[in-house]
Design a protein around this motif. Structure first.
Motif, PDB file in Angstrom:
ATOM      1  N   ALA A 211     -15.067  46.478   7.866  1.00 26.21           N
ATOM      2  CA  ALA A 211     -13.874  45.574   7.929  1.00 26.21           C
ATOM      3  C   ALA A 211     -13.354  44.613   9.700  1.00 26.21           C
ATOM      4  O   ALA A 211     -12.917  46.103  10.318  1.00 26.21           O
ATOM      5  CB  ALA A 211     -12.100  44.880   7.710  1.00 26.21           C
ATOM      6  N   GLU A 212     -14.450  43.901  10.470  1.00 26.04           N
ATOM      7  CA  GLU A 212     -13.980  43.884  11.544  1.00 26.04           C
ATOM      8  C   GLU A 212     -13.034  42.182  12.006  1.00 26.04           C
ATOM      9  O   GLU A 212     -13.254  40.894  11.647  1.00 26.04           O
ATOM     10  CB  GLU A 212     -15.217  43.678  12.515  1.00 26.04           C
ATOM     11  CG  GLU A 212     -16.600  44.434  12.368  1.00 26.04           C
ATOM     12  CD  GLU A 212     -17.654  44.189  13.033  1.00 26.04           C
ATOM     13  OE1 GLU A 212     -17.844  42.947  14.156  1.00 26.04           O
ATOM     14  OE2 GLU A 212     -18.613  44.743  12.330  1.00 26.04           O
ATOM     15  N   GLY A 213     -12.191  42.628  13.538  1.00 29.29           N
ATOM     16  CA  GLY A 213     -11.367  41.588  13.378  1.00 29.29           C
ATOM     17  C   GLY A 213     -10.954  41.413  14.968  1.00 29.29           C
ATOM     18  O   GLY A 213     -10.750  42.763  14.965  1.00 29.29           O
ATOM     19  N   VAL A 214     -10.002  40.536  14.767  1.00 28.35           N
ATOM     20  CA  VAL A 214      -9.158  41.151  15.720  1.00 28.35           C
ATOM     21  C   VAL A 214      -7.179  41.045  16.170  1.00 28.35           C
ATOM     22  O   VAL A 214      -7.438  41.639  17.162  1.00 28.35           O
ATOM     23  CB  VAL A 214      -8.500  39.000  16.841  1.00 28.35           C
ATOM     24  CG1 VAL A 214      -9.854  38.322  17.120  1.00 28.35           C
ATOM     25  CG2 VAL A 214      -7.846  38.392  15.789  1.00 28.35           C
ATOM     26  N   THR A 215      -7.037  41.652  14.688  1.00 29.99           N
ATOM     27  CA  THR A 215      -6.302  42.175  14.439  1.00 29.99           C
ATOM     28  C   THR A 215      -6.403  43.514  14.104  1.00 29.99           C
ATOM     29  O   THR A 215      -7.825  43.787  13.476  1.00 29.99           O
ATOM     30  CB  THR A 215      -5.549  41.344  13.894  1.00 29.99           C
ATOM     31  OG1 THR A 215      -6.064  41.185  12.069  1.00 29.99           O
ATOM     32  CG2 THR A 215      -4.987  40.374  13.946  1.00 29.99           C
ATOM     33  N   GLU A 216      -5.499  44.188  13.881  1.00 30.47           N
ATOM     34  CA  GLU A 216      -5.682  45.734  13.471  1.00 30.47           C
ATOM     35  C   GLU A 216      -6.184  45.490  11.793  1.00 30.47           C
ATOM     36  O   GLU A 216      -5.534  44.620  11.425  1.00 30.47           O
ATOM     37  CB  GLU A 216      -4.881  46.614  12.877  1.00 30.47           C
ATOM     38  CG  GLU A 216      -5.262  47.788  12.382  1.00 30.47           C
ATOM     39  CD  GLU A 216      -3.851  48.331  12.724  1.00 30.47           C
ATOM     40  OE1 GLU A 216      -3.794  50.036  12.193  1.00 30.47           O
ATOM     41  OE2 GLU A 216      -2.751  48.839  13.023  1.00 30.47           O
ATOM     42  N   THR A 217      -7.146  46.165  11.927  1.00 32.39           N
ATOM     43  CA  THR A 217      -7.758  45.819  10.094  1.00 32.39           C
ATOM     44  C   THR A 217      -8.431  47.062   9.355  1.00 32.39           C
ATOM     45  O   THR A 217      -8.713  47.430   8.431  1.00 32.39           O
ATOM     46  CB  THR A 217      -9.247  45.229  10.300  1.00 32.39           C
ATOM     47  OG1 THR A 217     -10.239  46.430  11.212  1.00 32.39           O
ATOM     48  CG2 THR A 217      -9.466  43.757  11.251  1.00 32.39           C
ATOM     49  N   THR A 218      -7.951  48.510  10.029  1.00 34.78           N
ATOM     50  CA  THR A 218      -7.826  49.760   9.295  1.00 34.78           C
ATOM     51  C   THR A 218      -6.316  50.171   9.061  1.00 34.78           C
ATOM     52  O   THR A 218      -5.814  50.910   9.806  1.00 34.78           O
ATOM     53  CB  THR A 218      -8.540  50.850   9.790  1.00 34.78           C
ATOM     54  OG1 THR A 218      -9.547  50.766  10.486  1.00 34.78           O
ATOM     55  CG2 THR A 218      -8.739  51.884   9.527  1.00 34.78           C
ATOM     56  N   ALA A 219      -6.322  50.696   7.716  1.00 38.75           N
ATOM     57  CA  ALA A 219      -5.218  50.832   7.564  1.00 38.75           C
ATOM     58  C   ALA A 219      -4.586  52.648   6.710  1.00 38.75           C
ATOM     59  O   ALA A 219      -4.035  52.695   6.732  1.00 38.75           O
ATOM     60  CB  ALA A 219      -4.817  50.210   6.596  1.00 38.75           C
ATOM     61  N   THR A 220      -6.435  52.506   7.220  1.00 35.50           N
ATOM     62  CA  THR A 220      -6.506  53.867   6.324  1.00 35.50           C
ATOM     63  C   THR A 220      -8.128  54.340   7.473  1.00 35.50           C
ATOM     64  O   THR A 220      -8.694  54.320   7.932  1.00 35.50           O
ATOM     65  CB  THR A 220      -6.475  54.761   4.576  1.00 35.50           C
ATOM     66  OG1 THR A 220      -6.343  55.589   4.229  1.00 35.50           O
ATOM     67  CG2 THR A 220      -7.732  53.546   4.665  1.00 35.50           C
TER      68      THR A 220
END
Length: 570
Positions: A140-149
């Motif tokens: 996932a790409e985005g302006v907020t943090e998208t990687t949780a692990t």
């Protein structure tokens, strides 16, 4: 489009890593050797000291801290198992960590590299609790943090990309996760956004990774700008994403490198030249060869070829480097920051205690000596009539033992578990001698009558002479006549006895003097007591000195361990 040199380098990558260092056992051996050395240093040191003494409490604190440190290191080793599992799982591939703060464009970059491979050579996964879980969706790409692990992608047979939560993640858990898994990788692709490249906090995190001597490529992402341009199709101004100029890119690349070189503690030899790219500008273009170059991606491929070579060299010694990182950053750092200050504190307190004892023994000896010497006169006078030196010696020895042992107990019992009883050995011979008080009496030899006759003749002559003189010389005649008469009378009296009387001197005892024996006894006590005090204090100091040895031994064990790490570090 010409062949991608990055993909060519990957295809030619050979699995010749059979000699990859697997020295995890060495880590355990080093740690256990350290543990044994520290435990051995303690031994029975401090066993003879009082359990409530400050030194014993500090020894206990130190021992407890060391035990806690070993427990903490064991926990750290256990926590590192997922990292090791990842390393072992991909031991035959190059592992790149896509590293950077939140919103540095890590997921976009990873998706771009992934798109270079055929679909059948792409396997996306999450790494969770030591297990790999595969999934099909793009990152996932985005302006907020998208990687949780931790997530990654297996690309072909020879490459793995790891995309991680940002270092400045909105949750501490994510940031910690990133740091732990950096050790599993063979090289780091550090992504920093073009809007604010190489900020101080990023450099702090980068410094920590560079200390691990891992290959690192600085990549400036999002090196693009939005500009307005006239669109023929819609006959209006539209916003167009364009690459930053070559000059602007070069300035940013140079600036990032200069920041790194100026940053305290970073080894310039570990730095690769920074590269500035824009994945988004390339995607928005016609994606021709020229577009690839203008977006900085052609140069990126060349840099990736170089980093692959460095990563391969690093991979061979990665297991060893992982071991060094753990021993250095976890074990040695803990020893230096947590344990050594306690050792230094204990050592300082031990030296201070010994110095105080050496000082106090002189004070105590003077005080006790003065106290006992003040009783000497009374004890000697009690026994002077019988001149019983043995009784005096016995009484003094008893007095000395009582007072000395009481004073030593009060002074030293706080330091040692058991204080030896000290005995006095003041002998009778050390007391000196009593001195008799005498007077000399002169005694006349012969009979009493002869002496009386002599006395009478002398008396009569003196009286007659005095009378005659008074008549011839009034006033003074009496005196002169008395003297002359005495001479004449004595001469006359000699007809009844001798002119000179024979006498003898007889010495008579009238008492006993204690002055000399008191002085001699006091001097003997002044010599005896300091020695008694010295012996006891020396025994106590001897019981404390092993604590100094403990500190010395612990420091030597830590120093040997530090030297071992330096040797491993090369």
């Amino acid at each position: 489009m010409t062949q991608n040199p990055f993909l060519e380098a990957l295809n030619s990558f050979k699995d010749d890593l059979t000699n990859v260092s697997k020295k995890e056992d060495v880590l355990i051996v080093k740690k256990e050797t350290l543990k044994k050395g520290l435990e051995l240093a303690f031994g029975a040191k401090g066993a003879k000291l009082h359990h409530d003494s400050p030194l014993v409490k500090m020894i206990d604190e130190l021992h407890t801290s060391i035990k806690k440190s070993f427990h903490h290191w064991d926990v750290e080793l256990e926590n590192s198992r997922p990292m090791k599992a990842l390393s072992e799982l991909y031991s035959d591939r190059v592992i790149f960590l896509v590293f950077g703060k939140v919103n540095a464009g890590k997921s976009s970059f990873s998706n771009f590299i992934t798109d270079l491979f055929p679909i059948d050579q792409i396997k996306r996964f999450r790494f969770n609790a030591g297990k790999v879980e595969y999934f099909n969706e793009r990152f996932a790409e985005g302006v907020t943090e998208t990687t949780a692990t931790i997530q990654g992608v297996e690309l072909g047979k020879n490459l793995v990309l790891l995309d991680t939560p940002g270092l400045h993640s909105i949750t501490d858990k994510n940031g910690d996760l990133t740091r732990r898994f950096t050790d599993s990788t063979d090289a780091i692709l550090w992504l920093t956004p073009s809007t604010s490249p190489g900020q101080v906090q990023e450099l702090n995190d980068l410094k920590e990774e560079l200390a691990k001597k891992k290959p690192l490529l600085p990549i400036i992402t999002r090196s693009d700008v939005l500009e307005e341009d006239f669109c023929e199709e819609v006959q209006d101004l539209v916003q167009v994403l364009k690459n930053k100029t070559h000059q602007n890119r070069q300035l940013q690349q140079d600036d990032v490198i200069q920041r790194l070189k100026a940053f305290d503690g970073i080894d310039s030899a570990m730095l690769k030249q920074a590269i500035s790219i824009s994945v988004h500008a390339y995607k928005a273009s016609n994606q021709q060869e020229r577009d690839l170059k203008e977006a900085g991606l052609s140069d990126l491929y060349k840099c990736l070829v170089l980093i692959i070579k460095d990563a391969k060299v690093y991979k061979v010694k990665k297991a060893e480097q992982q071991m060094i990182n753990f021993l250095d950053n976890k074990v040695l750092s803990s020893l230096q920051n947590d344990i050594k200050p306690i050792i230094n504190k204990l050592n300082k307190e031990t030296k201070h205690t010994i110095a105080s004892l050496n000082k106090n023994k002189q004070r105590l000896a003077s005080t006790i000596t003065a106290d006992i010497v003040s009783d000497v006169s009374g004890i000697i006078n009690r026994h002077k009539d019988g001149r019983d030196k043995k009784a005096i010696s016995a009484e003094l020895n008893k007095l000395i033992e009582v007072k000395v042992n009481k004073a030593l107990q009060e002074e030293l019992s706080q330091f040692v578990a058991e204080l030896k009883h000290t005995s006095s050995t003041l002998s009778a011979d050390a007391l000196g001698e009593f001195e008799a008080l005498t007077i000399d009496i002169e005694q006349v030899k012969g009979s009493v009558s002869k002496s009386v006759t002599t006395f009478a003749g002398g008396f009569g002559g003196a009286w007659g002479g005095a009378a005659l003189g008074s008549m011839l010389l009034p006033g003074i005649g009496t005196v002169i006549g008395g003297v002359l008469g005495g001479l004449f009378g004595s001469a006359a009296g000699s007809t009844a006895g001798d002119y000179f009387v024979e006498t003898e001197v007889i010495t008579e005892s009238v008492g006993v003097s204690t002055e000399k024996i008191i002085t001699k006894t006091s001097d003997s006590i002044k010599k005896l007591l300091p020695n008694m005090i010295e012996v006891t204090f020396a025994d106590v100091i001897k019981m404390i000195q092993p604590v100094e040895k403990l500190c010395e031994d612990l420091e030597q064990v830590i120093q040997r361990f530090s030297t071992d790490i330096d040797t491993l570090r090369g």
